[in-house]
Design a protein around this motif. Sequence first.
Motif, mmCIF file in Angstrom:
data_model
loop_
_atom_site.group_PDB
_atom_site.id
_atom_site.type_symbol
_atom_site.label_atom_id
_atom_site.label_comp_id
_atom_site.label_asym_id
_atom_site.label_seq_id
_atom_site.Cartn_x
_atom_site.Cartn_y
_atom_site.Cartn_z
ATOM 1 N N LEU A 344 2.529 5.200 -12.392
ATOM 2 C CA LEU A 344 1.816 4.072 -11.783
ATOM 3 C C LEU A 344 2.154 2.758 -12.469
ATOM 4 N N ILE A 345 2.209 2.760 -13.800
ATOM 5 C CA ILE A 345 2.484 1.504 -14.499
ATOM 6 C C ILE A 345 3.942 1.085 -14.292
ATOM 7 N N ALA A 346 4.839 2.053 -14.179
ATOM 8 C CA ALA A 346 6.238 1.719 -13.916
ATOM 9 C C ALA A 346 6.386 1.052 -12.551
ATOM 10 N N ASP A 347 5.726 1.588 -11.545
ATOM 11 C CA ASP A 347 5.780 0.999 -10.211
ATOM 12 C C ASP A 347 5.151 -0.391 -10.206
ATOM 13 N N HIS A 348 4.077 -0.553 -10.956
ATOM 14 C CA HIS A 348 3.399 -1.845 -11.035
ATOM 15 C C HIS A 348 4.292 -2.898 -11.693
ATOM 16 N N VAL A 349 4.947 -2.523 -12.783
ATOM 17 C CA VAL A 349 5.788 -3.465 -13.519
ATOM 18 C C VAL A 349 7.018 -3.866 -12.703
ATOM 19 N N LEU A 350 7.658 -2.900 -12.066
ATOM 20 C CA LEU A 350 8.903 -3.188 -11.349
ATOM 21 C C LEU A 350 8.685 -3.802 -9.973
ATOM 22 N N ASN A 351 7.656 -3.312 -9.271
ATOM 23 C CA ASN A 351 7.469 -3.697 -7.870
ATOM 24 C C ASN A 351 6.207 -4.511 -7.612
ATOM 25 N N HIS A 352 5.440 -4.775 -8.688
ATOM 26 C CA HIS A 352 4.216 -5.578 -8.592
ATOM 27 C C HIS A 352 3.200 -4.970 -7.623
ATOM 28 N N ARG A 353 3.241 -3.630 -7.509
ATOM 29 C CA ARG A 353 2.251 -2.926 -6.693
ATOM 30 C C ARG A 353 1.120 -2.439 -7.580
ATOM 31 N N LEU A 354 -0.097 -2.569 -7.089
ATOM 32 C CA LEU A 354 -1.269 -2.102 -7.822
ATOM 33 C C LEU A 354 -1.897 -0.959 -7.032
ATOM 34 N N SER A 355 -1.606 0.247 -7.459
ATOM 35 C CA SER A 355 -2.145 1.427 -6.779
ATOM 36 C C SER A 355 -3.665 1.429 -6.842
ATOM 37 N N GLU A 356 -4.293 1.972 -5.809
ATOM 38 C CA GLU A 356 -5.749 2.110 -5.807
ATOM 39 C C GLU A 356 -6.208 3.035 -6.924
ATOM 40 N N LEU A 357 -5.352 3.966 -7.327
ATOM 41 C CA LEU A 357 -5.703 4.845 -8.447
ATOM 42 C C LEU A 357 -5.701 4.093 -9.769
ATOM 43 N N MET A 358 -4.853 3.071 -9.860
ATOM 44 C CA MET A 358 -4.735 2.294 -11.101
ATOM 45 C C MET A 358 -5.735 1.146 -11.173
ATOM 46 N N ARG A 359 -6.134 0.619 -10.040
ATOM 47 C CA ARG A 359 -6.952 -0.587 -9.978
ATOM 48 C C ARG A 359 -8.202 -0.557 -10.875
ATOM 49 N N PRO A 360 -8.965 0.553 -10.941
ATOM 50 C CA PRO A 360 -10.202 0.517 -11.748
ATOM 51 C C PRO A 360 -9.984 0.341 -13.236
ATOM 52 N N TYR A 361 -8.754 0.535 -13.723
ATOM 53 C CA TYR A 361 -8.520 0.592 -15.164
ATOM 54 C C TYR A 361 -7.980 -0.708 -15.750
#
Length: 378
Positions: A344-361
């Motif tokens: 999840l953090i790799a996708d967020h860093v590279l693609n600026h996507r914030l997964s709903e699973l990651m959002r609460p943290y």
Amino acid sequence: MDVFDAVVIGAGVAGLSTAYNLAKAGAKVLVLEKGYAGSGSSTRNASGFRVHFNSTENTRFMIEGKKHLKRLSSETGINSMMIEDGYLWIVHDEEMVRQFRRLSATWSVLGVGVKFLDDQEMREFAPAVSMTGLVGVYGPQDGTFHHDAVTMGYQKALAEMGVSVREFSPATEFITTSSRVVAVRSNSKEFRAENFIVAAGAFSASVCALCGITLPVIPERRELGVTEPVKHFLKPFVFDLGLQVYAVQGIRGEVRCSPTDIKQNGFIPYSSTYNWTMILAQRLVRLLPRMRNMCLNRQWSGYYEVTPDYSHIMGSSNDWPEGIHVVTGFSGHGMMMGPLAGALIADHVLNHRLSELMRPYSPDRFKEGKTVDESMVF
């Protein structure tokens, strides 16, 4: 000077998973580790996984996280020895029984319902266990894997992709320009990158402090023991919530075990204590009488990386310098949550996507009063 798309600081399961997923997406990655890969909590744990948490966010996270654990063997080429034998909680308190029943309703909606076992059912299901509580709560979706196999699998995959994991290379300084982190120094070398991901476990707060970030992660020292291997007699991962002790039998027949309430805050040296051993023995023979004459082969200590709400931290904050991210603070659940967290953090860093699973943290949740309070920490 070496330039990378991302530098990951920390080569435990969360850092290795992050690096693996970044590299798989085509990024040029470097991993810095102050010890050897896996030398922190990734080699100092009981190797359990579960989908059952009291917070809905963590339950949802690990329902998906379990899928990532299952895929690791085929992805990395090293068998993670994942076994779904379940978790069994022995509950002594009427109020706690009611809490488990309330949680069971939520878990059932999410597709991970549990079974409640009375005294007779317990004797049939887990005959080795001395049932001293009111009820047993069995989560069949939970189980164990081999922590070293997971760590080795990621190392093997990273080596095959040409990713360097620099061991005994602590991050000693961040270089910031115009409110952006542009480089990190380690062993007198400077490494430039677009992004820096701190996955340093209990040491994450001290790493973040190098660039002026106050991260609410503290070390909590605990101990764990492993017995001699014997013929298999214990199938589920057993937690007695009254005796405050857990035990799980591994593939070779060894039993991993520990009291759940003995802990010390701070970077207390990795060492073993006699008092812990005596308390463990007293509780284990009450829970599992047949362990009375078993030998304890070894014991070790390690750190939980604890946050104020006992849930992990992922992402970055608007208050921080640009380019710095964290994936840490798993509060005892990093080995099971690390594979998904890294993806999840790799996708967020590279693609600026914030997964709903990651959002609460988000690290901002503490100042915003949006904590993910987790009480099922053992």
